[in-house]
Motif scaffolding. Structure first.
Motif, PDB file in Angstrom:
ATOM      1  N   ALA A  71       0.828  -1.205   0.000  1.00 33.67           N
ATOM      2  CA  ALA A  71       0.000   0.000   0.000  1.00 33.67           C
ATOM      3  C   ALA A  71       0.863   1.257   0.000  1.00 33.67           C
ATOM      4  CB  ALA A  71      -0.935  -0.003   1.211  1.00 33.67           C
ATOM      5  N   GLU A  72       1.948   1.227   0.768  1.00 39.72           N
ATOM      6  CA  GLU A  72       2.860   2.367   0.824  1.00 39.72           C
ATOM      7  C   GLU A  72       3.542   2.575  -0.521  1.00 39.72           C
ATOM      8  OE1 GLU A  72       6.547   3.956   3.625  1.00 39.72           O
ATOM      9  OE2 GLU A  72       5.752   1.940   3.884  1.00 39.72           O
ATOM     10  N   VAL A  73       3.957   1.484  -1.141  1.00 41.53           N
ATOM     11  CA  VAL A  73       4.606   1.571  -2.450  1.00 41.53           C
ATOM     12  C   VAL A  73       3.617   2.085  -3.484  1.00 41.53           C
ATOM     13  CG1 VAL A  73       5.710   0.238  -4.275  1.00 41.53           C
ATOM     14  CG2 VAL A  73       6.266  -0.225  -1.875  1.00 41.53           C
ATOM     15  N   ALA A  74       2.361   1.664  -3.391  1.00 38.73           N
ATOM     16  CA  ALA A  74       1.351   2.147  -4.332  1.00 38.73           C
ATOM     17  C   ALA A  74       1.164   3.650  -4.210  1.00 38.73           C
ATOM     18  CB  ALA A  74       0.026   1.421  -4.093  1.00 38.73           C
ATOM     19  N   ARG A  75       1.169   4.169  -2.979  1.00 37.29           N
ATOM     20  CA  ARG A  75       1.017   5.618  -2.791  1.00 37.29           C
ATOM     21  C   ARG A  75       2.230   6.362  -3.344  1.00 37.29           C
ATOM     22  NH1 ARG A  75      -1.606   3.896   2.007  1.00 37.29           N
ATOM     23  NH2 ARG A  75       0.314   3.899   3.243  1.00 37.29           N
ATOM     24  N   ILE A  76       3.417   5.816  -3.095  1.00 40.90           N
ATOM     25  CA  ILE A  76       4.624   6.430  -3.669  1.00 40.90           C
ATOM     26  C   ILE A  76       4.542   6.411  -5.189  1.00 40.90           C
ATOM     27  CG2 ILE A  76       7.116   6.149  -3.951  1.00 40.90           C
ATOM     28  CD1 ILE A  76       7.212   5.113  -1.080  1.00 40.90           C
ATOM     29  N   GLY A  77       4.128   5.269  -5.744  1.00 38.36           N
ATOM     30  CA  GLY A  77       4.027   5.155  -7.192  1.00 38.36           C
ATOM     31  C   GLY A  77       3.018   6.105  -7.787  1.00 38.36           C
ATOM     32  N   ALA A  78       1.880   6.290  -7.118  1.00 38.92           N
ATOM     33  CA  ALA A  78       0.858   7.203  -7.634  1.00 38.92           C
ATOM     34  C   ALA A  78       1.384   8.639  -7.695  1.00 38.92           C
ATOM     35  CB  ALA A  78      -0.392   7.120  -6.763  1.00 38.92           C
ATOM     36  N   MET A  79       2.125   9.043  -6.673  1.00 35.99           N
ATOM     37  CA  MET A  79       2.677  10.402  -6.655  1.00 35.99           C
ATOM     38  C   MET A  79       3.790  10.552  -7.693  1.00 35.99           C
ATOM     39  SD  MET A  79       2.637  11.001  -2.503  1.00 35.99           S
ATOM     40  CE  MET A  79       2.967  12.758  -2.554  1.00 35.99           C
ATOM     41  N   MET A  80       4.598   9.514  -7.865  1.00 38.95           N
ATOM     42  CA  MET A  80       5.620   9.547  -8.913  1.00 38.95           C
ATOM     43  C   MET A  80       4.978   9.650 -10.294  1.00 38.95           C
ATOM     44  SD  MET A  80       8.304   6.633  -7.561  1.00 38.95           S
ATOM     45  CE  MET A  80       9.240   6.716  -9.096  1.00 38.95           C
ATOM     46  N   LEU A  81       3.922   8.896 -10.503  1.00 36.36           N
ATOM     47  CA  LEU A  81       3.267   8.877 -11.803  1.00 36.36           C
ATOM     48  C   LEU A  81       2.657  10.242 -12.127  1.00 36.36           C
ATOM     49  CD1 LEU A  81       2.700   6.960 -14.120  1.00 36.36           C
ATOM     50  CD2 LEU A  81       0.543   6.346 -13.016  1.00 36.36           C
ATOM     51  N   GLU A  82       2.127  10.915 -11.122  1.00 39.47           N
ATOM     52  CA  GLU A  82       1.580  12.251 -11.345  1.00 39.47           C
ATOM     53  C   GLU A  82       2.678  13.212 -11.801  1.00 39.47           C
ATOM     54  OE1 GLU A  82      -0.556  15.864  -8.824  1.00 39.47           O
ATOM     55  OE2 GLU A  82      -0.597  13.817  -8.033  1.00 39.47           O
ATOM     56  N   ALA A  83       3.848  13.121 -11.153  1.00 35.32           N
ATOM     57  CA  ALA A  83       4.964  13.977 -11.544  1.00 35.32           C
ATOM     58  C   ALA A  83       5.466  13.622 -12.940  1.00 35.32           C
ATOM     59  CB  ALA A  83       6.094  13.845 -10.522  1.00 35.32           C
ATOM     60  N   LEU A  84       5.544  12.340 -13.249  1.00 38.73           N
ATOM     61  CA  LEU A  84       5.974  11.928 -14.579  1.00 38.73           C
ATOM     62  C   LEU A  84       5.015  12.440 -15.647  1.00 38.73           C
ATOM     63  CD1 LEU A  84       7.083   8.217 -13.991  1.00 38.73           C
ATOM     64  CD2 LEU A  84       8.558  10.138 -14.601  1.00 38.73           C
ATOM     65  N   GLY A  85       3.727  12.386 -15.350  1.00 42.80           N
ATOM     66  CA  GLY A  85       2.749  12.880 -16.307  1.00 42.80           C
ATOM     67  C   GLY A  85       2.944  14.357 -16.614  1.00 42.80           C
ATOM     68  N   GLU A  86       3.288  15.129 -15.604  1.00 44.89           N
ATOM     69  CA  GLU A  86       3.559  16.554 -15.799  1.00 44.89           C
ATOM     70  C   GLU A  86       4.761  16.741 -16.726  1.00 44.89           C
ATOM     71  OE1 GLU A  86       2.965  20.749 -14.788  1.00 44.89           O
ATOM     72  OE2 GLU A  86       1.744  18.952 -14.452  1.00 44.89           O
ATOM     73  N   ALA A  87       5.804  15.969 -16.507  1.00 40.90           N
ATOM     74  CA  ALA A  87       7.013  16.090 -17.336  1.00 40.90           C
ATOM     75  C   ALA A  87       6.748  15.619 -18.758  1.00 40.90           C
ATOM     76  CB  ALA A  87       8.149  15.290 -16.708  1.00 40.90           C
ATOM     77  N   HIS A  88       6.074  14.491 -18.899  1.00 37.02           N
ATOM     78  CA  HIS A  88       5.812  13.960 -20.236  1.00 37.02           C
ATOM     79  C   HIS A  88       4.935  14.904 -21.041  1.00 37.02           C
ATOM     80  CE1 HIS A  88       6.586   9.648 -18.554  1.00 37.02           C
ATOM     81  NE2 HIS A  88       7.699  10.329 -18.733  1.00 37.02           N
ATOM     82  N   ALA A  89       4.003  15.561 -20.374  1.00 36.54           N
ATOM     83  CA  ALA A  89       3.152  16.535 -21.071  1.00 36.54           C
ATOM     84  C   ALA A  89       3.972  17.699 -21.608  1.00 36.54           C
ATOM     85  CB  ALA A  89       2.058  17.042 -20.130  1.00 36.54           C
ATOM     86  N   ALA A  90       5.100  17.986 -20.953  1.00 36.85           N
ATOM     87  CA  ALA A  90       5.990  19.055 -21.394  1.00 36.85           C
ATOM     88  C   ALA A  90       7.046  18.553 -22.373  1.00 36.85           C
ATOM     89  CB  ALA A  90       6.667  19.705 -20.180  1.00 36.85           C
ATOM     90  N   GLY A  91       6.968  17.280 -22.744  1.00 30.44           N
ATOM     91  CA  GLY A  91       7.905  16.723 -23.700  1.00 30.44           C
ATOM     92  C   GLY A  91       9.236  16.309 -23.112  1.00 30.44           C
ATOM     93  N   ILE A  92       9.290  16.107 -21.803  1.00 32.72           N
ATOM     94  CA  ILE A  92      10.543  15.738 -21.135  1.00 32.72           C
ATOM     95  C   ILE A  92      10.435  14.308 -20.626  1.00 32.72           C
ATOM     96  CG2 ILE A  92      12.081  16.253 -19.192  1.00 32.72           C
ATOM     97  CD1 ILE A  92      11.237  19.163 -19.433  1.00 32.72           C
ATOM     98  N   VAL A  93      11.397  13.496 -20.983  1.00 32.68           N
ATOM     99  CA  VAL A  93      11.478  12.106 -20.534  1.00 32.68           C
ATOM    100  C   VAL A  93      12.659  11.984 -19.575  1.00 32.68           C
ATOM    101  CG1 VAL A  93      11.737   9.704 -21.248  1.00 32.68           C
ATOM    102  CG2 VAL A  93      10.511  11.322 -22.717  1.00 32.68           C
ATOM    103  N   HIS A  94      12.457  11.328 -18.455  1.00 37.28           N
ATOM    104  CA  HIS A  94      13.498  11.262 -17.439  1.00 37.28           C
ATOM    105  C   HIS A  94      14.674  10.393 -17.872  1.00 37.28           C
ATOM    106  CE1 HIS A  94      15.586  10.569 -13.682  1.00 37.28           C
ATOM    107  NE2 HIS A  94      14.846  11.498 -13.112  1.00 37.28           N
ATOM    108  N   ARG A  95      14.417   9.124 -18.205  1.00 34.19           N
ATOM    109  CA  ARG A  95      15.390   8.178 -18.756  1.00 34.19           C
ATOM    110  C   ARG A  95      16.376   7.597 -17.745  1.00 34.19           C
ATOM    111  NH1 ARG A  95      16.744  10.921 -24.654  1.00 34.19           N
ATOM    112  NH2 ARG A  95      14.892  12.212 -24.727  1.00 34.19           N
ATOM    113  N   ASP A  96      16.318   8.008 -16.506  1.00 31.02           N
ATOM    114  CA  ASP A  96      17.187   7.380 -15.499  1.00 31.02           C
ATOM    115  C   ASP A  96      16.449   7.278 -14.171  1.00 31.02           C
ATOM    116  OD1 ASP A  96      19.500   6.125 -14.617  1.00 31.02           O
ATOM    117  OD2 ASP A  96      20.428   7.984 -13.951  1.00 31.02           O
ATOM    118  N   LEU A  97      15.184   6.913 -14.237  1.00 33.73           N
ATOM    119  CA  LEU A  97      14.372   6.802 -13.030  1.00 33.73           C
ATOM    120  C   LEU A  97      14.782   5.558 -12.251  1.00 33.73           C
ATOM    121  CD1 LEU A  97      11.984   8.276 -11.685  1.00 33.73           C
ATOM    122  CD2 LEU A  97      10.462   6.674 -12.852  1.00 33.73           C
ATOM    123  N   LYS A  98      14.990   5.725 -10.946  1.00 38.32           N
ATOM    124  CA  LYS A  98      15.433   4.636 -10.073  1.00 38.32           C
ATOM    125  C   LYS A  98      15.250   5.092  -8.628  1.00 38.32           C
ATOM    126  CE  LYS A  98      20.155   6.402 -10.433  1.00 38.32           C
ATOM    127  NZ  LYS A  98      21.534   6.109 -10.875  1.00 38.32           N
TER     128      LYS A  98
END
Length: 471
Positions: free
Chosen positions: A115-142
């Motif tokens: 459950a904790e990992v799911a909450r972390i993942g949901a918040m990460m995914l929201e941030a990734l969506g913001e970046a991807h919408a701006a045309g930026i790909v992280h490429r070294d997520l870890k």
């Protein structure tokens, strides 16, 4: 800039202390004396073997990417305050985060609740969506690039990590990234899109809930071999998170969960666990490497060392960093024998790029044979009677211990490498040297030919994979 703290840079940023270092970057805790606030100052460090022309191109690219990242404004993305240069090297001034990285939390806790990992993942995914919408790909997520502080989950190195991805395989054959969390298409040197970040998100969440990445091995080559030869082991501690991890870790980007699907799935998991404790945030305190007696989230024999492929280590927080490995450390041998047949069976269906990045699974170990390569000959009908093998030739020319050898597919050429970083090609029939290849700055432990014999891959202690072509 890397020599000592206390330097005032650009008339504004005072360097206080180094807080992190990786294969392509060094991070300082600094002070913005104009605005009276702490900042993280990241310096891009190019590999010593990189030509000046490439450094200039990559420096310009880093500036462009960092400026793009500075346009992002989201609580889940580290803020880029400024982009400057020093001696033609990019300097990125970022928000200073006082907290723990997800990697440090995993190291302490070994595993996190689904459950904790799911909450972390949901918040990460929201941030990734913001970046991807701006045309930026992280490429070294870890996990090392995810910071936890208060109620925030913050992804770091946007734009800067894009630099590392953009040079995933340059003309000089330098592969940069973190293999345990690198999307398969990135290993293949294919264009990395938002789908690549989603694979890395899945690998990061897998590591958090399982206590290890989806692919492990005793060294870099073993990790890559496992990735291209088989699917990840099914998670055993993920609970309702398991199908999401499986969907994110599909090797084919077209079959992978997209952002919307993953977001809905993670939301369902968190909604079903409303009674669970709040997001895990360890109290901020200087971090020290775990003692040898403490169980580690990654066993020493399997831990994917940061920086194995020129990893740009993120450390924009107040924590001490582990000292760099000393000479000879991190050399854990080849892939386990049990893993090699599986890898070999999968090679026929793989692209040539993937086969090259195995860099030595088919090589014959020759470590400890100083300055010579011995050729032996035995009966074609059986390899199980070593007593019938005889010495056919001894090839001399290496001045350091020979680390690895490999035959070309047609058996006419032999490649050998040594601790000094030199590769030699030999005419097997004539028993004569053909060419000497130089470029590695440290010992080369693995060599392998492509299936058509036109390309040779080499990898070693300088943390790069080089490709050599005939003609």
């Amino acid at each position: 800039m890397t020599e000592a703290g206390g330097k005032l840079f650009n008339g504004r940023y005072r360097l206080i202390e180094p807080i992190g270092i990786g294969g392509m970057g060094k991070v300082w805790r600094g002070r913005d004396e104009l605005l009276d606030r702490d900042v993280a100052v990241k310096e891009i460090l190019f590999p010593h073997s990189m030509p000046l022309s490439e450094r200039k191109v990559l420096g310009q690219r880093a500036m462009r990417e960092a400026r793009s990242a500075a346009r992002l404004n989201h609580p889940g993305i580290v803020t880029v305050h400024d982009v400057i240069t020093c001696d033609d090297a990019p300097i990125i001034v970022m928000e200073f985060i006082d907290g723990s990285s997800l990697a440090q939390v995993i190291e302490r806790e070994e595993r996190l609740a689904p459950a904790e990992v799911a909450r972390i993942g949901a918040m990460m995914l929201e941030a990734l969506g913001e970046a991807h919408a701006a045309g930026i790909v992280h490429r070294d997520l870890k996990p090392a690039n995810v910071l936890l502080t208060g109620n925030r989950v913050i992804i770091t190195d946007f734009g800067i990590a894009s630099l590392a991805g953009d040079v995933a395989l340059t003309a000089s054959g330098v592969l940069i990234g973190t293999p345990a969390f690198m999307a398969p298409e990135q290993v293949d040197n294919l264009p990395v899109t938002a789908a690549g970040d989603l694979w890395s998100l899945g690998a990061t969440l897998y590591a958090a809930v399982e206590g290890r990445p989806p692919y492990t091995g005793t060294n870099l080559m073993a990790v890559l071999a496992a990735m291209i030869a088989r699917e990840p082991d099914p998670p055993v501690h993920a609970g309702s998170l398991a199908p999401i991890l499986t969907g994110l870790l599909r090797k084919d980007p077209a079959e992978r969960l997209d952002t919307e699907q993953a977001s809905l799935a993670l939301a369902a998991v968190t909604a079903a666990q409303d009674g669970q404790p709040p997001l895990h945030t360890a109290p901020s305190r200087p971090w020290a490497p775990p003692s040898a007696s403490k169980a580690s989230a990654w066993p020493a024999s399997e831990r994917p060392h940061d920086g194995q492929l020129g990893d740009l280590d993120t450390a924009t927080r107040r924590h001490r960093f582990s000292p760099p490995e000393g000479p000879g450390q991190g050399r854990n041998g080849d892939a386990p024998a049990s893993a090699q047949p599986a890898a070999a069976r999968g090679i026929r269906s793989l692209s040539r790029r993937r086969v090259l990045l195995l860099a030595g699974l088919g090589a014959m170990a020759a470590a400890g044979v100083p300055a010579a390569v011995a050729l032996t000959r035995g009966p074609e009908s059986s390899l199980s009677r070593p007593g019938q093998w005889t010495l056919a030739a001894t090839l001399t020319g290496h001045t350091w211990d020979v680390e690895a050898v490999a035959f070309s597919p047609d058996g006419t050429t032999l490649a050998s490498s040594d601790r000094e970083g030199t590769l030699r090609l030999w005419d097997v029939t004539a028993r004569k040297p053909l060419v000497t290849l130089t470029g590695h700055t440290a010992g080369v432990h693995a060599v392998a030919f492509s299936p058509d014999g036109t390309t040779l891959a080499s990898g070693g202690e300088d943390k790069v994979v080089r490709l050599w072509r005939t003609g």
